[in-house]
Design a protein around this motif. Structure first.
Motif, PDB file in Angstrom:
ATOM      1  N   CYS A  19      -2.540  -0.387  -8.255  1.00 55.98           N
ATOM      2  CA  CYS A  19      -3.957  -0.762  -8.256  1.00 55.98           C
ATOM      3  C   CYS A  19      -4.829   0.341  -7.664  1.00 55.98           C
ATOM      4  O   CYS A  19      -5.912   0.634  -8.180  1.00 55.98           O
ATOM      5  CB  CYS A  19      -4.155  -2.062  -7.481  1.00 55.98           C
ATOM      6  N   MET A  40       2.888  -1.857 -14.465  1.00 56.61           N
ATOM      7  CA  MET A  40       2.491  -3.187 -13.990  1.00 56.61           C
ATOM      8  C   MET A  40       3.219  -4.277 -14.766  1.00 56.61           C
ATOM      9  O   MET A  40       3.735  -5.231 -14.176  1.00 56.61           O
ATOM     10  CB  MET A  40       0.973  -3.366 -14.118  1.00 56.61           C
ATOM     11  N   PHE A  87      -5.805  -2.959 -18.507  1.00 56.86           N
ATOM     12  CA  PHE A  87      -5.554  -3.370 -17.133  1.00 56.86           C
ATOM     13  C   PHE A  87      -5.650  -4.885 -16.998  1.00 56.86           C
ATOM     14  O   PHE A  87      -4.801  -5.503 -16.355  1.00 56.86           O
ATOM     15  CB  PHE A  87      -6.526  -2.700 -16.157  1.00 56.86           C
ATOM     16  N   ALA A  91      -2.697  -7.269 -15.741  1.00 56.03           N
ATOM     17  CA  ALA A  91      -2.894  -8.021 -14.501  1.00 56.03           C
ATOM     18  C   ALA A  91      -2.777  -9.528 -14.714  1.00 56.03           C
ATOM     19  O   ALA A  91      -2.452 -10.261 -13.779  1.00 56.03           O
ATOM     20  CB  ALA A  91      -4.267  -7.693 -13.913  1.00 56.03           C
ATOM     21  N   GLY A 150      -8.793  -2.783  -9.923  1.00 54.52           N
ATOM     22  CA  GLY A 150      -7.582  -2.542  -9.133  1.00 54.52           C
ATOM     23  C   GLY A 150      -7.634  -3.233  -7.775  1.00 54.52           C
ATOM     24  O   GLY A 150      -6.730  -4.008  -7.432  1.00 54.52           O
ATOM     25  N   LEU A 153      -7.240  -7.158  -7.916  1.00 49.88           N
ATOM     26  CA  LEU A 153      -5.877  -7.664  -8.030  1.00 49.88           C
ATOM     27  C   LEU A 153      -5.126  -7.497  -6.712  1.00 49.88           C
ATOM     28  O   LEU A 153      -4.417  -8.410  -6.272  1.00 49.88           O
ATOM     29  CB  LEU A 153      -5.124  -6.962  -9.168  1.00 49.88           C
ATOM     30  N   ALA A 154      -5.273  -6.370  -6.054  1.00 47.70           N
ATOM     31  CA  ALA A 154      -4.586  -6.141  -4.782  1.00 47.70           C
ATOM     32  C   ALA A 154      -5.039  -7.150  -3.725  1.00 47.70           C
ATOM     33  O   ALA A 154      -4.210  -7.702  -2.991  1.00 47.70           O
ATOM     34  CB  ALA A 154      -4.831  -4.709  -4.309  1.00 47.70           C
TER      35      ALA A 154
END
Length: 165
Positions: A19, A40, A87, A91, A150, A153-154
């Motif tokens: 991320c 991912m 992405f 994700a 990024g 999601l983290a």
């Protein structure tokens, strides 16, 4: 949160670096690379198989396909970049369906913060820290969404690790 703390804890060490790399490459090059999103997906395919019951695992994989198809249409219509679409699809399996509303709220907050930080840095001396980033010279309507996607999601995974079911 619907995502289990155990699953989030397993995903975190693999996904946080990816991320952060997505955020960096989108800022520096205005692109989200294929190897990153494939990594991912590989993390989910391998770890998810052991972390979820088979029906949940398959549904999470179906989310990847559904999000990819929707994002491809949005990309074709000019509504989003191809990297952002890739992405989001990669994700999708990591987000429990019951947590989508929370993730959208989280994304809105992270996006506002990322946009403000990017614009402040772009128009101040902070820009000298990374003078060759492509995101500085893009037209005003283009923004490196990976800088928000990024971290969203983290942060979601970190929250799930602390507050997951």
């Amino acid at each position: 949160m619907a995502l289990s703390a155990q699953a989030a804890l397993w995903f975190l060490p693999f996904l946080v670096p990816l991320c952060l790399y997505v955020a960096y490459t989108d800022l520096a090059q205005m692109r989200i690379t294929n190897p990153t999103v494939l990594a991912m997906v590989a993390v989910f395919v391998v770890l998810g198989f052991f972390l979820f019951p088979l029906n949940v695992y398959l549904w999470q994989l179906a989310q990847l396909v559904i999000v990819l198809l929707v994002c491809m249409v949005l990309n074709a219509a000019g509504g989003m970049g191809a990297g952002d679409a890739k992405f989001l699809a990669a994700a999708a399996p990591f987000v429990a369906l019951a947590d989508v509303r929370l993730v959208m709220i989280l994304f809105a907050a992270v996006l506002l913060s990322a946009f403000a930080a990017h614009r402040i840095a772009k128009h101040t001396a902070l820009r000298r820290m990374a003078p060759n980033w492509d995101s500085w010279t893009q037209e005003a309507r283009k923004f490196p969404m990976g800088f928000a996607l990024g971290p969203t999601l983290a942060i979601y995974l970190a929250l799930a690790a602390v507050h997951g079911s």
